[in-house]
Structure formats: C-alpha cells, structure tokens
Design an enzyme around this catalytic site. Structure first.
Site, PDB file in Angstrom:
ATOM      1  N   ASP A  34      31.125  52.987  58.165  1.00 26.13           N
ATOM      2  CA  ASP A  34      31.224  53.177  59.618  1.00 26.13           C
ATOM      3  C   ASP A  34      32.501  53.915  59.986  1.00 26.13           C
ATOM      4  O   ASP A  34      32.521  54.769  60.862  1.00 26.13           O
ATOM      5  CB  ASP A  34      31.219  51.815  60.333  1.00 26.13           C
ATOM      6  CG  ASP A  34      29.866  51.154  60.216  1.00 26.13           C
ATOM      7  OD1 ASP A  34      29.033  51.673  59.463  1.00 26.13           O
ATOM      8  OD2 ASP A  34      29.665  50.116  60.868  1.00 26.13           O
ATOM      9  N   ASP A  38      32.762  57.358  62.056  1.00 28.16           N
ATOM     10  CA  ASP A  38      33.501  57.492  63.310  1.00 28.16           C
ATOM     11  C   ASP A  38      34.517  58.628  63.214  1.00 28.16           C
ATOM     12  O   ASP A  38      34.740  59.371  64.162  1.00 28.16           O
ATOM     13  CB  ASP A  38      34.226  56.180  63.658  1.00 28.16           C
ATOM     14  CG  ASP A  38      33.260  55.162  64.259  1.00 28.16           C
ATOM     15  OD1 ASP A  38      32.146  55.568  64.627  1.00 28.16           O
ATOM     16  OD2 ASP A  38      33.628  53.968  64.345  1.00 28.16           O
ATOM     17  N   SER A  83      26.088  55.810  75.624  1.00 31.05           N
ATOM     18  CA  SER A  83      26.894  55.368  74.486  1.00 31.05           C
ATOM     19  C   SER A  83      28.234  54.892  75.054  1.00 31.05           C
ATOM     20  O   SER A  83      28.461  54.982  76.262  1.00 31.05           O
ATOM     21  CB  SER A  83      27.020  56.583  73.589  1.00 31.05           C
ATOM     22  OG  SER A  83      28.110  56.499  72.784  1.00 31.05           O
ATOM     23  N   LEU A  84      29.117  54.396  74.215  1.00 34.48           N
ATOM     24  CA  LEU A  84      30.422  53.946  74.705  1.00 34.48           C
ATOM     25  C   LEU A  84      31.519  54.716  73.996  1.00 34.48           C
ATOM     26  O   LEU A  84      31.406  55.024  72.808  1.00 34.48           O
ATOM     27  CB  LEU A  84      30.619  52.459  74.398  1.00 34.48           C
ATOM     28  CG  LEU A  84      29.880  51.445  75.242  1.00 34.48           C
ATOM     29  CD1 LEU A  84      30.099  50.050  74.687  1.00 34.48           C
ATOM     30  CD2 LEU A  84      30.346  51.505  76.689  1.00 34.48           C
ATOM     31  N   LYS A 119      31.205  42.831  70.822  1.00 35.90           N
ATOM     32  CA  LYS A 119      30.176  43.854  70.592  1.00 35.90           C
ATOM     33  C   LYS A 119      29.396  43.532  69.322  1.00 35.90           C
ATOM     34  O   LYS A 119      29.886  43.697  68.216  1.00 35.90           O
ATOM     35  CB  LYS A 119      30.861  45.213  70.465  1.00 35.90           C
ATOM     36  CG  LYS A 119      29.938  46.384  70.332  1.00 35.90           C
ATOM     37  CD  LYS A 119      30.749  47.685  70.425  1.00 35.90           C
ATOM     38  CE  LYS A 119      29.882  48.904  70.246  1.00 35.90           C
ATOM     39  NZ  LYS A 119      29.342  49.042  68.909  1.00 35.90           N
ATOM     40  N   CYS A 403      42.316  30.872  28.148  1.00 34.42           N
ATOM     41  CA  CYS A 403      41.227  31.721  28.637  1.00 34.42           C
ATOM     42  C   CYS A 403      40.111  30.831  29.202  1.00 34.42           C
ATOM     43  O   CYS A 403      39.631  29.927  28.512  1.00 34.42           O
ATOM     44  CB  CYS A 403      40.688  32.581  27.494  1.00 34.42           C
ATOM     45  SG  CYS A 403      39.180  33.457  27.939  1.00 34.42           S
ATOM     46  N   CYS A 427      43.569  37.171  27.230  1.00 31.48           N
ATOM     47  CA  CYS A 427      43.019  36.249  26.250  1.00 31.48           C
ATOM     48  C   CYS A 427      43.417  36.802  24.881  1.00 31.48           C
ATOM     49  O   CYS A 427      43.280  37.992  24.625  1.00 31.48           O
ATOM     50  CB  CYS A 427      41.494  36.225  26.409  1.00 31.48           C
ATOM     51  SG  CYS A 427      40.641  35.439  25.048  1.00 31.48           S
ATOM     52  N   CYS A 434      35.408  35.813  22.093  1.00 28.01           N
ATOM     53  CA  CYS A 434      35.288  35.324  23.473  1.00 28.01           C
ATOM     54  C   CYS A 434      34.016  35.909  24.108  1.00 28.01           C
ATOM     55  O   CYS A 434      33.816  37.121  24.128  1.00 28.01           O
ATOM     56  CB  CYS A 434      36.518  35.760  24.250  1.00 28.01           C
ATOM     57  SG  CYS A 434      36.474  35.362  25.989  1.00 28.01           S
TER      58      CYS A 434
HETATM   59  S1  IVH Z   1      26.831  48.083  77.259  1.00 24.80           S
HETATM   60  C1  IVH Z   1      26.915  52.083  79.020  1.00 24.80           C
HETATM   61  N1  IVH Z   1      27.443  45.809  76.207  1.00 24.80           N
HETATM   62  O1  IVH Z   1      27.270  49.153  71.841  1.00 24.80           O
HETATM   63  C2  IVH Z   1      26.938  50.749  78.434  1.00 24.80           C
HETATM   64  N2  IVH Z   1      26.772  47.555  74.764  1.00 24.80           N
HETATM   65  O2  IVH Z   1      27.990  52.316  71.853  1.00 24.80           O
HETATM   66  C3  IVH Z   1      26.413  50.702  77.063  1.00 24.80           C
HETATM   67  N3  IVH Z   1      26.707  46.914  72.413  1.00 24.80           N
HETATM   68  O3  IVH Z   1      24.380  50.951  71.734  1.00 24.80           O
HETATM   69  C4  IVH Z   1      25.953  49.431  76.609  1.00 24.80           C
HETATM   70  N4  IVH Z   1      27.304  44.829  72.685  1.00 24.80           N
HETATM   71  O4  IVH Z   1      24.126  48.679  71.173  1.00 24.80           O
HETATM   72  C5  IVH Z   1      27.045  47.062  75.976  1.00 24.80           C
HETATM   73  N5  IVH Z   1      27.985  43.715  75.429  1.00 24.80           N
HETATM   74  C6  IVH Z   1      27.586  44.953  75.194  1.00 24.80           C
HETATM   75  C7  IVH Z   1      27.304  45.421  73.895  1.00 24.80           C
HETATM   76  C8  IVH Z   1      26.917  46.734  73.725  1.00 24.80           C
HETATM   77  C9  IVH Z   1      26.940  45.751  71.803  1.00 24.80           C
HETATM   78  C10 IVH Z   1      26.306  48.156  71.709  1.00 24.80           C
HETATM   79  C11 IVH Z   1      25.041  48.757  72.228  1.00 24.80           C
HETATM   80  C12 IVH Z   1      25.316  50.199  72.417  1.00 24.80           C
HETATM   81  C13 IVH Z   1      26.660  50.391  71.825  1.00 24.80           C
HETATM   82  C14 IVH Z   1      27.473  51.349  72.633  1.00 24.80           C
END
Ligand code: IVH
Length: 676
Positions: A34, A38, A83-84, A119, A403, A427, A434
C-alpha cells in the site's frame, strides 16, 4: 529534464499504476505494498501539478478506483463516490484545516468540530433504499459507475433489507465498508494476503452463494443521494444509522483542534492490534453538513474531509512469544511472535530480533508492546519497546545456552578479523546431527540458486522430512514415489512432474553442486572460484584425502575463513558420505578453467548500456574465461569501457578524461578474434 523525458517518465508511472489497478480490481490481488502504491500515486499527482502538459485518463487524479469488472452490470451512482485526500503528518493536517479557514474566511479563534472515524480497510459499497426497502447495491467502481453487486451485498447480515423506522428517508444511498474481521481472516489466510483482499474477492464472486459462505461484515458511515433526510450533522447521522439498524464504528468520536485529533490518532494506533478489524488511518470530516456543502469538492475528493493514514511500514503490536530458530549454519535467531497486525497490506505475525545482544540491548521481553517496522522486502523487526506498558511480573528474557533443537552446547565464535566475539550464538553440533540444521540444509540444497528443483520448495522439504522420506541430500534422488502418490494433495500427475524435475536436475554444474552443499562461508561467488580451481567433482572430493588446504589460499578471493570452513566440512564423515552418495546419482559437469594466459590477460573492462545478444553475466564469464577482469567503476584501473545501447554519458566523459579506451561491442568481439 526536457519535455519528452518528463512525458516519458510520467507515462511509465501511469503504465505501472494501470497494471497495479488491473491486478487489484480485476484479480483481487495486490502486487505492490500500500505504501509503495500511495507513493506512486503521489509522484504522478506531483508531476501533474508541476507540469501542466501532463494528463492521462488513467491518472489517479482523474480516477477513483478502477473501471468496473466485466463480471457485473455497470450502473451509474446517483451521487459520485468520491475519494479522500491523505494526510501523513501533523503539518498535512494543519494545512488541511488552514485551507478550510481560508475558503470559509473563518475567524482565527473559530473551532471546527470534526467527526473522527477510524478508517476500516475494506471495500466500499453504496446501498440504495427506496421506500424503506433495499433496492440496489453497487461497488465503487470508478466513482461514477459501479458494479451491480446487489445480490452479493444482500447476503451480508449487517445490511438491513427493510427499514421500519418512521424517519427513514424516502430514498437514500447508504455508504459504508464491507470487510472481514481478523478472526475470520485466520481461516482464509492461505488464500489471501490480507483481510481486504479477502473481502474484495468474496464480495465480487459471480455466484452470490459463494459470497454467502464468507462471513462479510458491513459498517455504515456516509450517504450519497438522499430524498427526505432531516439531519444536519455527521455525528447525528451516525447515531441515526445505528437506530435504523446499521452497524457503525464503535470508535467514532467528535473532536475539535488538531492537537486533539493527534491525541486520538495516537491512542487508536496503540489499540490497533487489539481490534478485530483492520484500520489504516482515521477519517476526519467537518461535522456540520451545511459547512460541508459550502466547502464542496476539489477534483474527486471533498475539501471537508481527509484520511489521516497510519504509517505504511510501522505498527504497534504485542510480543506473544520469543521463539529461537536454528538456521542452516547453526545460528540461533530469536524471533518475536507478535499479535498479527496489518502493516501496509501485509499481515505480519513474526519479527526478527536479530540476535542475543539485540534482545539484551533493547531488553525485549515476552508480553511487551513494541513498534514493528516492515520496510520493503526486509524481514519485519522491532524498532522500540514501550516499557511504560510493561506488566509488573514480566521477566527478562534468558537466551538458551543449549541448542533448542538438538540440545548441543551453543558457542559464540571469536572473529579473527574484527577481533570481537560474534554476536550470533551457534549450535556446535556437527553437520546433520542437529535436525533443524539438517532441514535447513536440505531447503538450501533445493533452493533457486542451488539445485532449483521445480515444485520442491521449503514446505515439501519439511513435509518429506517429517515423513522420514529425506534426511540427506542424496535421499532426494532416491525417493519412493509410490509412497508420495498416496499422500494428501499428491496425485499421479503431480508425482510425474516431480520425477521429471528431479531427474532434470541430476545434471548439474560443479559450481552449483558446491554451492548446494551449504558449506559455511561458501556462497555463489566462492563456489564458482572453487569449481574453476578443481574443475571436476572427483578432484573436489579428493580434498578429503589429499588435505591440500593450503593450496586453496592461492585462489584469488578465498581466504582463511573459507579454507577453515572447507576443512571442517571435509573433516566430517557424514559430509564425505553425502558426497560419495551424490556422486553415484548425479552427472556433474566439469568446470571450464579460466586460462591465465588468455587474449584479455591483464586487461580490465567495464560496460555501460545494453549489449546486443549477450547478457551482462555472459559477458562477465566470457571476459573471465579469457583472463580479463570486470571492474565496478571508471577509474585509472580501467583499460576498456565497452559501450552498448543507451550508455551512461557521465561514464564515457570520465573515461575519455582518463584517456581510457572507449570501444563498442564489435570492437570488443574483435579483441577475442570473434565477430558479433
Ligand atoms: S467517507 C467523500 N468515511 O475510505 C467521503 N470513507 O478514500 C468518502 N473509508 O473508499 C468516504 N472508512 O472506502 C468515509 N468512515 C469513513 C470511512 C471511509 C473507510 C474508505 C472508503 C473510501 C475511502 C476513501
């Protein structure tokens, strides 16, 4: 960098992210951590922000997730699934809040209240209800269109099919996360790398009956389109969700002030290992819906929310046990068995403690709370211990003197070169006495650089050992296949394949054979040197009678340490027996001796760029066979710089300055009286 180079670099990164997305969304497989993903995403976005001529439909700035898979019907989301943005540091969070203050022209002393929601690392889903009934369930897809997975979602118990509450809106799509608990994941560990992959794989089964077999859970946290929702705050909405029959995250909180967000983040990070679901950060949302609306979105993420991510290579967990593992060379390695924790997409349950000194230095004890680091492909290790969290009755860890496998005395050797006692305890038993050492020796024998027997991996070595099918390397070539065929998981075809791979490897080069024996301090390079020196298996084996060890010191690259190790190998009767038995079953190819007087005598070479029709390794042995040498950099010691396709310009410049001969591949071949 010029424009075309930048575009080339950008396109390379886009190609890579497309490949990762394809694997992740179509095959439910992560082929990258991940953290690395990112990073790549960040690099692409950074390049786009710096050079406005860069654009791609496949950029993460344009896309949320990935195109829906062909297995399901595509349907549009009534409100896009956004997305966030990510925050990793306190500074990122300060900037996030600053932007909100600027956008809304807020007074300095204003306090923004946030909903702080751990999250969950699962798969998001959008579930539409019409007239209190579950109507449609979609995956996120690319944010605009999702896959119709209604039937699969309907198998999840946490998702209400009908909602009777009077205040439930006429129409609403409830959004949340589908996931698998860590305790349920235990049974799926063989099939998937982490709970998220397991959830994604199960949710997107073609047949909903297959989904039903997996204990999927659902936690709700947001809504998309709504008609008739009479709520003004996220915290109230979360409360309502649970009144309506949805599960919500028990760790959700309302918090204001960056310092307090951080405090909560640290507290939750410590609790992470004890939670039964994976979280990879905390989502902060401006609590007031009207303010959220004013703030709106940038590109595909809201201005009013951010994901404060946990480090993708560190996590806090508890040491459950300290196990001492015995390696091929007898080294005793302590390993901490930790409470499993997801670090950047990989569930980690072991961390190396390196050696006895490391345990003492850090005073690492069973029951301790520790920060575990997993960086790149390196084995996870313990960064630090939280002694404040230590239980009163905890005891110092005493490293065993014997050992744990065979009970022999353990020793710490004195290193003549560093003039220090080794940190590693070993050992002291002789080869094959062994059990643990023997198993590890067999694993080494079949490994990739050694015999490389297809389909004969570490697991099979352990299994065959337990069944007493193998104890010494020669046993691999004398297996009773009729017994194997009867074992669980084996059949006629797999046994046929095994016979084929084993027989194929009966022809082996002397250098591979020497390496496979696992003589301490004799790695690939040294095995090669020894094979060139002895040229045949019989001459090598003769060392046991001739005892001409001093002569080995004349081999360039072989030192006293290696010679002593070879001596001790040949002084062991079992090893001699192994060699005799192997001689009976193998056909060992003689090594070609490098001539000391070849065409390239006293000449050194370096290559830059790609050569035509010959690999670097081939070139190296060609040079060495003709008494030449490869050096690692441009210096006065270099005689010839060979230039291939796309060479490093700097190397050519440096070589020219030092008046080194710069030649191409054809010229090099002519030096060997060959035409390429
Ligand atoms: S709010 C615009 N709330 O995070 C708001 N997302 O990258 C977007 N996620 O795909 C969603 N827990 O799968 C929100 N309490 C939470 C969350 C949450 C996990 C995940 C969700 C989304 C990703 C955002």
């Amino acid at each position: 960098m010029n424009k075309s180079k930048i575009r080339e670099l950008y396109n390379q990164k886009i190609k890579l992210i497309k490949k990762f997305n394809k694997f992740y969304y179509d095959k439910n497989k992560s082929i990258i951590s991940d953290g690395k993903y990112d990073e790549l995403k960040k690099e692409i976005i950074f390049l786009e922000s710096k050079y406005n001529f860069l654009k791609s439909k496949s950029s993460p700035s344009e896309n949320v997730g990935y195109k829906p898979s062909k297995n399901f019907k595509k349907l549009p989301h009534k409100a896009p699934m956004l997305s966030l943005a990510n925050a990793f540091t306190e500074e990122d969070l300060i900037n996030f809040e600053k932007k909100i203050f600027n956008f809304l022209s807020l007074e300095h002393d204003h306090q923004i209240l946030y909903s702080a929601e751990p999250k969950i690392d699962g798969i998001s889903a959008s579930i539409t209800y019409k007239n209190s009934q579950l109507f449609k369930g979609l995956s996120r897809g690319d944010g605009k269109e999702g896959e119709d997975i209604t039937m699969n979602l309907a198998t999840i118990n946490d998702i209400p099919k009908k909602i009777l509450s009077k205040d439930f809106p006429e129409e609403i799509d409830i959004r949340g996360e589908v996931f698998i608990t860590n305790s349920d994941f235990v049974n799926l560990r063989e099939k998937f790398a982490n709970p998220r992959n397991a959830a994604s794989g199960s949710l997107r089964q073609k047949n909903p009956n297959d989904t039903k077999k997996i204990p999927l859970k659902f936690i709700a946290y947001a809504y998309g389109f709504e008609k008739g929702l009479k709520i003004e705050k996220q915290s109230d909405f979360l409360k309502k969700l649970s009144e309506w029959g949805f599960k919500t995250n028990p760790l959700n909180k309302s918090i204001s002030g960056i310092k307090n967000l951080f405090k909560n983040y640290n507290e939750i990070e410590k609790k992470r290992a004890n939670l039964d679901f994976d979280i990879d950060g905390i989502v902060y949302k401006v609590n007031d819906f009207a303010t959220q609306k004013r703030l709106g979105n940038v590109a595909n993420a809201p201005r009013w929310a951010i994901a404060h991510k946990f480090s993708s290579n560190k996590a806090i967990s508890k040491i459950l046990e300290i196990e001492i593992q015995v390696g091929r060379t007898g080294a005793l390695t302590p390993v901490a068995k930790i409470k499993p924790i997801n670090i950047g997409g990989v569930v980690v349950s072991n961390a190396t403690l390196h050696n006895e000194d490391e345990i003492n230095r850090k005073d690492i004890r069973v029951g301790d709370t520790a920060v575990i680091e997993r960086a790149g492909d390196v084995i996870p290790h313990i960064l630090s211990i939280d002694t404040k969290k230590r239980l009163k009755n905890s005891k110092k860890f005493i490293f065993p003197e014997n050992c744990p496998s065979c009970g022999s005395k353990t020793i710490k050797e004195f290193n003549k070169i560093t003039k220090k006692v080794d940190a590693v305890r070993r050992c002291s038993s002789e080869d094959y006495y062994c059990d643990k050492i023997s198993i590890e020796k067999l694993k080494h024998f079949v490994s990739k650089e050694a015999f490389n027997i297809d389909g004969f991996g570490k697991k099979i070595v352990e299994n065959f050992w337990k069944l007493k099918f193998i104890k010494y390397p020669q046993d691999i070539f004398k297996l009773d296949y009729s017994k194997i065929e009867k074992l669980d998981g084996w059949g006629q075809l797999s046994v046929k394949n095994l016979i084929y791979s084993i027989n194929q490897k009966k022809n082996i080069s002397l250098e591979r054979l020497i390496y496979s024996l696992g003589i301490r301090h004799i790695g690939l390079e040294n095995a090669k040197l020894l094979s060139k020196h002895f040229t045949s298996f019989s001459k090598f084996k003769n060392l046991s009678v001739q005892s001409d060890y001093e002569d080995l010191l004349n081999i360039d690259g072989i030192g006293e340490t290696q010679v002593n190790s070879i001596k001790s190998f040949f002084s062991n009767k079992t090893n001699i027996r192994v060699l005799n038995e192997l001689e009976k079953v193998l056909v060992v190819k003689n090594a070609i001796q490098n001539s000391d007087d070849g065409l390239l005598k006293n000449k050194t070479f370096l290559v830059t760029g790609k050569l035509n029709g010959i690999s670097r390794a081939e070139l190296k042995s060609l040079i060495e066979e003709n008494s030449g040498k490869i050096v690692s950099g441009v210096s006065k010691k270099l005689n010839y710089l060979i230039i291939g396709d796309k060479p490093t310009k700097k190397k050519i410049e440096n070589a020219k300055q030092l008046r080194i001969n710069v030649i191409d591949q054809a010229e090099f071949m002519r030096m060997l009286n060959k035409t390429s």
